[in-house]
Design an enzyme around this catalytic site. Structure first.
Site, mmCIF file in Angstrom:
data_model
loop_
_atom_site.group_PDB
_atom_site.id
_atom_site.type_symbol
_atom_site.label_atom_id
_atom_site.label_comp_id
_atom_site.label_asym_id
_atom_site.label_seq_id
_atom_site.Cartn_x
_atom_site.Cartn_y
_atom_site.Cartn_z
ATOM 1 N N HIS A 90 6.602 32.875 21.186
ATOM 2 C CA HIS A 90 7.116 31.499 21.141
ATOM 3 C C HIS A 90 8.609 31.490 20.788
ATOM 4 O O HIS A 90 9.388 30.745 21.387
ATOM 5 C CB HIS A 90 6.380 30.677 20.072
ATOM 6 C CG HIS A 90 4.922 30.462 20.321
ATOM 7 N ND1 HIS A 90 3.952 30.785 19.405
ATOM 8 C CD2 HIS A 90 4.257 29.932 21.381
ATOM 9 C CE1 HIS A 90 2.760 30.454 19.881
ATOM 10 N NE2 HIS A 90 2.911 29.944 21.093
ATOM 11 N N LYS A 120 -10.089 20.422 17.091
ATOM 12 C CA LYS A 120 -9.938 21.869 16.886
ATOM 13 C C LYS A 120 -9.903 22.194 15.397
ATOM 14 O O LYS A 120 -9.487 21.387 14.586
ATOM 15 C CB LYS A 120 -8.636 22.350 17.545
ATOM 16 C CG LYS A 120 -8.833 22.837 18.961
ATOM 17 C CD LYS A 120 -7.617 23.657 19.365
ATOM 18 C CE LYS A 120 -7.692 24.145 20.800
ATOM 19 N NZ LYS A 120 -6.456 24.812 21.214
ATOM 20 N N ARG A 177 3.379 34.330 30.312
ATOM 21 C CA ARG A 177 3.249 35.746 29.952
ATOM 22 C C ARG A 177 2.596 36.446 31.145
ATOM 23 O O ARG A 177 3.044 36.317 32.267
ATOM 24 C CB ARG A 177 2.414 35.881 28.672
ATOM 25 C CG ARG A 177 3.086 35.273 27.458
ATOM 26 C CD ARG A 177 2.127 35.159 26.310
ATOM 27 N NE ARG A 177 1.005 34.319 26.712
ATOM 28 C CZ ARG A 177 0.012 33.951 25.916
ATOM 29 N NH1 ARG A 177 -0.011 34.357 24.676
ATOM 30 N NH2 ARG A 177 -0.947 33.166 26.352
ATOM 31 N N SER A 182 -1.298 33.608 19.737
ATOM 32 C CA SER A 182 -1.667 33.227 18.364
ATOM 33 C C SER A 182 -3.092 33.655 18.071
ATOM 34 O O SER A 182 -3.391 34.148 16.973
ATOM 35 C CB SER A 182 -1.540 31.711 18.182
ATOM 36 O OG SER A 182 -0.225 31.297 18.411
HETATM 37 O O1 PNS Z 1 -0.416 26.441 22.790
HETATM 38 P P1 PNS Z 1 -1.436 25.847 23.714
HETATM 39 O O2 PNS Z 1 -2.748 25.640 22.968
HETATM 40 O O3 PNS Z 1 -1.608 26.637 24.986
HETATM 41 O O4 PNS Z 1 -0.882 24.391 24.130
HETATM 42 C C1 PNS Z 1 -1.641 23.516 24.937
HETATM 43 C C2 PNS Z 1 -1.029 22.100 24.972
HETATM 44 C C3 PNS Z 1 -0.817 21.578 23.558
HETATM 45 C C4 PNS Z 1 0.292 22.152 25.683
HETATM 46 C C5 PNS Z 1 -2.032 21.215 25.772
HETATM 47 O O5 PNS Z 1 -3.309 21.382 25.255
HETATM 48 C C6 PNS Z 1 -1.669 19.737 25.730
HETATM 49 O O6 PNS Z 1 -0.657 19.322 26.239
HETATM 50 N N1 PNS Z 1 -2.511 18.928 25.051
HETATM 51 C C7 PNS Z 1 -2.323 17.506 24.924
HETATM 52 C C8 PNS Z 1 -3.398 16.736 25.669
HETATM 53 C C9 PNS Z 1 -3.003 16.499 27.122
HETATM 54 O O7 PNS Z 1 -1.966 15.960 27.430
HETATM 55 N N2 PNS Z 1 -3.885 16.923 28.054
HETATM 56 C C10 PNS Z 1 -3.682 16.726 29.478
HETATM 57 C C11 PNS Z 1 -2.824 17.791 30.112
HETATM 58 S S1 PNS Z 1 -3.712 19.279 30.373
#
Ligand code: PNS
Length: 160
Positions: free
Chosen positions: A17, A41, A91, A129
């Protein structure tokens, strides 16, 4: 000013990150690092702990890096912040499918928001993570995979 939102769980922030944030600052004048607050979560670190850890890694970049949290849809958060760009790191190829789905869903939900991808530094290509937490829980040394301040907090949280 060019602004991008860098969203994620950051539970906790890893060197992968950090490398994306540093690369992001080459491309954008300001980054909003947005920690997802997801009541469904069970994170290891609270949202506030995650925000604090990110801020500690970038003590001198306050003007360019805002660290915040959000709930609900990412595109709605982008609207609230007046941002049009979402930054995500890529990645290994395994990320591609998931990222493609998210970028397409976000575009479907809000055609004004674009997703931009930057490549993680190769040394961190396989760092996540979740794997860091698993390795640390099982007694592994993750000190080269996360910032030193994060490793300390991780070991403390795990009672090591
Ligand atoms: O670090 P991560 O867990 O891969 O991040 C995922 C994240 C936070 C970017 C994604 O889960 C997100 O944007 N969540 C918010 C809910 C949302 O907007 N969902 C619709 C788009 S998939």
């Amino acid at each position: 000013m060019s602004v991008a939102i860098y969203p994620g769980s950051f539970d906790p922030i890893t060197n992968g990150h950090v490398s994306i944030i540093r690369s992001g600052l080459v491309v954008f004048e300001k980054l909003i690092v947005a920690v997802l607050s997801n009541p469904k979560k069970q994170p290891l670190f609270t949202v506030n702990e995650r925000i604090q850890m990110i801020r500690e890694v970038f003590p001198k970049e306050e003007a360019q890096i805002e660290v915040d949290s959000f709930e609900g849809l990412l595109v709605d958060y982008c609207d609230r912040k007046g941002a049009r760009v979402v930054l995500r790191g890529l990645r290994a190829v395994a990320d591609f499918e998931y990222e493609l789905q998210m970028a397409n869903m976000n575009r479907h939900l809000n055609t004004k928001v674009e997703t931009v991808f930057l490549m993680a530094k190769d040394a961190y290509f396989y760092v996540s993570s979740n794997l860091v937490k698993e390795a640390a829980t099982l007694g592994g040394d993750v000190s080269k995979l996360v910032p030193a301040s994060v490793a300390d907090k991780l070991y403390a949280k795990l009672g090591r």
